[in-house]
Motif scaffolding. Structure first.
Motif, PDB file in Angstrom:
ATOM      1  N   LEU A   1       0.746  -1.330  -0.088  1.00  0.00           N
ATOM      2  CA  LEU A   1      -0.027   0.045   0.122  1.00  0.00           C
ATOM      3  C   LEU A   1       1.027   1.299  -0.149  1.00  0.00           C
ATOM      4  CD1 LEU A   1      -3.117  -0.671   2.501  1.00  0.00           C
ATOM      5  CD2 LEU A   1      -2.763  -1.139  -0.147  1.00  0.00           C
ATOM      6  N   ARG A   2       2.032   1.228   0.792  1.00  0.00           N
ATOM      7  CA  ARG A   2       2.851   2.398   0.872  1.00  0.00           C
ATOM      8  C   ARG A   2       4.440   1.877   0.587  1.00  0.00           C
ATOM      9  NH1 ARG A   2       3.914   5.862   5.885  1.00  0.00           N
ATOM     10  NH2 ARG A   2       5.741   6.224   4.726  1.00  0.00           N
ATOM     11  N   GLN A   3       5.444   2.607   0.199  1.00  0.00           N
ATOM     12  CA  GLN A   3       6.674   2.108   0.164  1.00  0.00           C
ATOM     13  C   GLN A   3       7.167   1.858   1.756  1.00  0.00           C
ATOM     14  OE1 GLN A   3       8.467   0.995  -2.054  1.00  0.00           O
ATOM     15  NE2 GLN A   3      10.619   2.126  -2.303  1.00  0.00           N
ATOM     16  N   THR A   4       7.663   0.749   1.793  1.00  0.00           N
ATOM     17  CA  THR A   4       8.190   0.349   3.062  1.00  0.00           C
ATOM     18  C   THR A   4       9.742   0.698   3.436  1.00  0.00           C
ATOM     19  OG1 THR A   4       9.169  -1.716   2.316  1.00  0.00           O
ATOM     20  CG2 THR A   4       6.939  -2.044   2.795  1.00  0.00           C
ATOM     21  N   PRO A   5       9.974   0.997   4.741  1.00  0.00           N
ATOM     22  CA  PRO A   5      11.683   1.453   5.084  1.00  0.00           C
ATOM     23  C   PRO A   5      12.563   0.469   4.367  1.00  0.00           C
ATOM     24  CG  PRO A   5       9.875   1.017   6.766  1.00  0.00           C
ATOM     25  CD  PRO A   5       9.247   0.520   5.781  1.00  0.00           C
TER      26      PRO A   5
ATOM     27  N   ARG B   1      13.579   7.251  -6.798  1.00  0.00           N
ATOM     28  CA  ARG B   1      12.936   8.353  -5.752  1.00  0.00           C
ATOM     29  C   ARG B   1      11.637   8.612  -5.819  1.00  0.00           C
ATOM     30  NH1 ARG B   1      16.561  12.159  -2.974  1.00  0.00           N
ATOM     31  NH2 ARG B   1      14.658  12.866  -2.171  1.00  0.00           N
ATOM     32  N   ALA B   2      11.076   8.625  -7.187  1.00  0.00           N
ATOM     33  CA  ALA B   2       9.729   8.429  -7.213  1.00  0.00           C
ATOM     34  C   ALA B   2       8.901   7.063  -6.347  1.00  0.00           C
ATOM     35  CB  ALA B   2       9.411   8.323  -8.661  1.00  0.00           C
ATOM     36  N   MET B   3       9.645   6.012  -6.426  1.00  0.00           N
ATOM     37  CA  MET B   3       8.976   4.972  -5.970  1.00  0.00           C
ATOM     38  C   MET B   3       9.058   4.990  -4.642  1.00  0.00           C
ATOM     39  SD  MET B   3      10.733   1.290  -6.469  1.00  0.00           S
ATOM     40  CE  MET B   3       9.613  -0.355  -6.085  1.00  0.00           C
ATOM     41  N   ASP B   4       9.953   5.774  -3.832  1.00  0.00           N
ATOM     42  CA  ASP B   4      10.145   5.941  -2.597  1.00  0.00           C
ATOM     43  C   ASP B   4       9.105   7.086  -1.953  1.00  0.00           C
ATOM     44  OD1 ASP B   4      12.355   4.212  -2.416  1.00  0.00           O
ATOM     45  OD2 ASP B   4      13.900   5.593  -2.193  1.00  0.00           O
ATOM     46  N   SER B   5       8.569   7.610  -3.000  1.00  0.00           N
ATOM     47  CA  SER B   5       7.512   8.591  -2.652  1.00  0.00           C
ATOM     48  C   SER B   5       6.200   8.166  -2.227  1.00  0.00           C
ATOM     49  CB  SER B   5       7.560   9.781  -3.547  1.00  0.00           C
ATOM     50  OG  SER B   5       6.734   9.410  -4.675  1.00  0.00           O
ATOM     51  N   HIS B   6       6.191   6.712  -2.674  1.00  0.00           N
ATOM     52  CA  HIS B   6       4.804   6.240  -2.692  1.00  0.00           C
ATOM     53  C   HIS B   6       4.278   6.132  -1.086  1.00  0.00           C
ATOM     54  CE1 HIS B   6       1.726   3.210  -3.325  1.00  0.00           C
ATOM     55  NE2 HIS B   6       2.313   2.159  -2.654  1.00  0.00           N
ATOM     56  N   ASN B   7       3.268   7.051  -1.175  1.00  0.00           N
ATOM     57  CA  ASN B   7       2.577   6.883   0.035  1.00  0.00           C
ATOM     58  C   ASN B   7       1.029   7.622   0.057  1.00  0.00           C
ATOM     59  OD1 ASN B   7       1.686   7.025   2.770  1.00  0.00           O
ATOM     60  ND2 ASN B   7       3.089   8.406   3.498  1.00  0.00           N
ATOM     61  N   PRO B   8       0.097   7.073  -0.460  1.00  0.00           N
ATOM     62  CA  PRO B   8      -1.073   7.524  -0.777  1.00  0.00           C
ATOM     63  C   PRO B   8      -1.724   8.144   0.650  1.00  0.00           C
ATOM     64  CG  PRO B   8      -0.973   5.352  -1.391  1.00  0.00           C
ATOM     65  CD  PRO B   8       0.021   5.404  -0.708  1.00  0.00           C
ATOM     66  N   ALA B   9      -1.399   7.930   1.916  1.00  0.00           N
ATOM     67  CA  ALA B   9      -1.628   8.441   2.901  1.00  0.00           C
ATOM     68  C   ALA B   9      -1.120   9.954   3.158  1.00  0.00           C
ATOM     69  CB  ALA B   9      -1.151   7.668   4.134  1.00  0.00           C
ATOM     70  N   ARG B  10       0.140  10.336   2.429  1.00  0.00           N
ATOM     71  CA  ARG B  10       0.453  11.600   2.408  1.00  0.00           C
ATOM     72  C   ARG B  10      -0.554  12.905   2.120  1.00  0.00           C
ATOM     73  NH1 ARG B  10       4.577  10.856  -0.470  1.00  0.00           N
ATOM     74  NH2 ARG B  10       3.850  11.981  -2.322  1.00  0.00           N
ATOM     75  N   GLY B  11      -0.822  13.665   3.075  1.00  0.00           N
ATOM     76  CA  GLY B  11      -1.911  14.927   2.917  1.00  0.00           C
ATOM     77  C   GLY B  11      -3.161  14.178   2.940  1.00  0.00           C
ATOM     78  N   ARG B  12      -3.459  12.925   3.293  1.00  0.00           N
ATOM     79  CA  ARG B  12      -4.563  12.280   3.726  1.00  0.00           C
ATOM     80  C   ARG B  12      -4.523  11.820   5.196  1.00  0.00           C
ATOM     81  NH1 ARG B  12      -3.599   9.692  -1.862  1.00  0.00           N
ATOM     82  NH2 ARG B  12      -4.408  11.269  -3.561  1.00  0.00           N
TER      83      ARG B  12
ATOM     84  N   LEU C   1      11.417  -8.401  -1.666  1.00  0.00           N
ATOM     85  CA  LEU C   1      11.115  -6.482  -1.610  1.00  0.00           C
ATOM     86  C   LEU C   1       9.860  -6.277  -0.908  1.00  0.00           C
ATOM     87  CD1 LEU C   1      12.271  -4.030  -2.683  1.00  0.00           C
ATOM     88  CD2 LEU C   1      11.138  -4.422  -4.754  1.00  0.00           C
ATOM     89  N   PHE C   2       8.817  -6.987  -1.411  1.00  0.00           N
ATOM     90  CA  PHE C   2       7.526  -6.932  -0.771  1.00  0.00           C
ATOM     91  C   PHE C   2       6.876  -8.202  -0.275  1.00  0.00           C
ATOM     92  CE2 PHE C   2       7.866  -3.268  -3.967  1.00  0.00           C
ATOM     93  CZ  PHE C   2       7.926  -2.267  -3.125  1.00  0.00           C
ATOM     94  N   PRO C   3       7.434  -8.654   0.855  1.00  0.00           N
ATOM     95  CA  PRO C   3       6.972  -9.992   1.214  1.00  0.00           C
ATOM     96  C   PRO C   3       5.448  -9.967   1.337  1.00  0.00           C
ATOM     97  CG  PRO C   3       8.759  -8.914   2.486  1.00  0.00           C
ATOM     98  CD  PRO C   3       8.194  -7.917   1.804  1.00  0.00           C
ATOM     99  N   PRO C   4       4.920 -11.417   0.919  1.00  0.00           N
ATOM    100  CA  PRO C   4       3.465 -11.505   1.062  1.00  0.00           C
ATOM    101  C   PRO C   4       2.854 -11.364   2.338  1.00  0.00           C
ATOM    102  CG  PRO C   4       4.585 -13.313  -0.073  1.00  0.00           C
ATOM    103  CD  PRO C   4       5.497 -12.434   0.373  1.00  0.00           C
ATOM    104  N   ALA C   5       3.588 -11.617   3.693  1.00  0.00           N
ATOM    105  CA  ALA C   5       3.103 -11.300   4.877  1.00  0.00           C
ATOM    106  C   ALA C   5       2.820 -10.082   5.314  1.00  0.00           C
ATOM    107  CB  ALA C   5       4.040 -12.249   5.899  1.00  0.00           C
ATOM    108  N   GLU C   6       3.664  -9.089   4.527  1.00  0.00           N
ATOM    109  CA  GLU C   6       3.869  -7.659   4.827  1.00  0.00           C
ATOM    110  C   GLU C   6       2.562  -7.105   4.218  1.00  0.00           C
ATOM    111  OE1 GLU C   6       7.103  -5.101   4.625  1.00  0.00           O
ATOM    112  OE2 GLU C   6       8.420  -6.409   5.839  1.00  0.00           O
ATOM    113  N   ILE C   7       2.235  -7.514   2.994  1.00  0.00           N
ATOM    114  CA  ILE C   7       1.232  -7.072   1.995  1.00  0.00           C
ATOM    115  C   ILE C   7      -0.289  -7.452   2.591  1.00  0.00           C
ATOM    116  CG2 ILE C   7      -0.081  -7.116  -0.045  1.00  0.00           C
ATOM    117  CD1 ILE C   7       2.842  -7.756  -1.466  1.00  0.00           C
TER     118      ILE C   7
END
Ligand SMILES: CC(=O)SCCNC(=O)CCNC(=O)[C@H](O)C(C)(C)COP(=O)(O)OP(=O)(O)OC[C@H]1O[C@@H](n2cnc3c(N)ncnc32)[C@H](O)[C@@H]1OP(=O)(O)O
Ligand SMILES: N[C@@H](CCO)C(=O)O
Length: 361
Positions: free
Chosen positions: A167-171, A261-272, A296-302
């Motif tokens: 849903l958003r970029q992870t650390p 850098r664009a990928m790292d900006s992924h956060n639909p919650a920003r400003g919401r 990179l995006f482990p299924p358990a985290e998703i």
């Protein structure tokens, strides 16, 4: 009727694009591909969003999903895929020409976010006269784009399929990208700012990225060696160098820096107020596909983050590849997608139905 080949286009919008973090593009250019015919009622649009380093022709990298007789079928659908802003495959990016100077943007290319990418896609959508999208689908960086687009325009998509993205970029993903940028910046060529310079850094960055695109199991399966290789050199070592060097033949260092850098900006919650709030109004039936062994995006985290996306469905595909299964397991993804699309046609229910399930196919 004979099906025409995919058509390549460039959308040139003379209006400046103000970037979210400041900076401006004097004009917007988007390279995009269309395949098939737009239905008179506009109800057959499939918008495909590409992974980080792919281009605007999904048939080239998702042939199992896109093509005649496939789930995304240009005989039935009007298929669109646009190259991301910031890339080096035809859209405005560091390698394109700044109309104000007549030279390559290079370092002058503004820092862009996924929101800027979606602003650009929205302009293209309006230019094409599309007011609803039957299916949006994207892998990895493309999945992130789709999520941001759904948060921005919650009623635009009827169905959505997010492959190998959270849903958003992870650390963890930021750390991987930052380490790649450090490799790029350590190349004196890249540091010089000359256009196209920094290929040694780019090779190192890509080799590093492969550790998150593949899995320990994939390396064991494909790069094990029967004998001790201390003298001759390890297969896995030669693989790392090969994939790194090969990548420099098709990608630009500064475009890679910009896209990560664009990928790292992924956060639909920003400003919401929150992720849950960002997705609360989404009307689309939404399927997430995760890949087993995805480092990179482990299924358990998703699966855990889907608490903020009520009603989404999650399927995890068996894969020793890991993240690169988004490309390597096109057949399995196509099967899962086909079942999802069939079900949606049979079960025309409001998307508020709560159904978060995880299964392997
Ligand atoms: C603009 C565009 O082109 S977009 C479309 C292209 N881009 C993409 O597909 C995105 C990235 N692609 C990929 O990640 C991969 O190609 C995948 C996932 C689709 C498929 O990967 P696989 O078929 O498993 O390839 P694999 O990782 O085994 O091999 C990659 C390369 O390493 C080489 N290789 C494999 N093992 C070794 C080794 N031990 N030593 C040296 N080279 C090796 C292969 O010969 C192959 O070489 P090539 O690229 O020169 O043909
Ligand atoms: N292999 C993919 C990984 C990004 O998800 C690419 O290069 O686009």
């Amino acid at each position: 009727m004979t099906l025409a080949a995919p058509q390549s286009h460039t959308f040139v919008d003379p209006h400046p694009l103000e970037c979210e973090l400041g900076g401006e593009l004097p004009i917007l250019e988007l390279a995009y591909t269309t395949w098939g015919q737009l239905a008179p009622d506009g109800g057959n649009v499939v918008w495909v969003m590409h992974p980080l380093t792919c281009n605007a022709n999904p048939q080239a990298w998702w042939p199992a999903l896109v093509g005649p007789g496939r789930s995304i079928d240009p005989q039935r659908h009007f298929v669109i895929c646009a190259n991301s802003l910031g890339s080096c495959y035809g859209s405005s990016g560091p390698t394109s020409t700044n109309p104000r100077t007549g030279t390559q943007y290079g370092r002058e290319f503004p820092l862009i976010t996924l929101r800027d990418v979606i602003v650009a896609f929205e302009r293209l959508r309006e230019h094409l006269g599309i007011d609803r999208i039957h299916l949006g689908i994207g892998g990895s960086y493309g999945g992130q784009q789709l999520l941001e687009w759904m948060a921005t325009r919650p009623a635009l998509f009827e169905q959505a399929c997010v492959v190998g993205a959270d849903l958003r970029q992870t650390p963890w993903a930021v750390a991987l990208n930052e380490t790649q940028r450090m490799a790029l910046e350590a190349d004196p060529g890249f540091a010089s700012g000359r256009a196209g310079a920094g290929t040694r850094g780019l090779a190192a960055a890509r080799a590093l990225a492969m550790l998150s695109y593949r899995s320990p199991r994939a390396y064991r399966v494909k790069q094990s060696e029967a004998d001790d290789a201390v003298a001759a050199g390890h297969r896995a070592a030669s693989y790392q160098r090969h994939v790194g060097n090969r990548f420099t033949e098709r990608f630009d260092p500064l475009a890679y820096w910009t896209l990560t850098r664009a990928m790292d900006s992924h956060n639909p919650a920003r400003g919401r107020s929150s992720l849950r709030e960002a997705f609360a109004a989404v009307a689309a039936h939404t399927l997430f596909i995760a890949l087993e062994d995805d480092q990179l995006f482990p299924p358990a985290e998703i699966a855990a983050s889907l608490a903020d996306f009520p009603g989404a469905e999650l399927v995890t595909i068996a894969s020793e590849y890991g993240h690169d299964g988004i490309l390597a397991h096109g057949d399995e993804i196509a099967r899962v997608l086909a079942r999802f699309l069939e079900r949606n046609e049979l079960v025309s229910r409001p998307p508020s139905w709560s159904r978060t399930a995880s299964c392997r196919v």
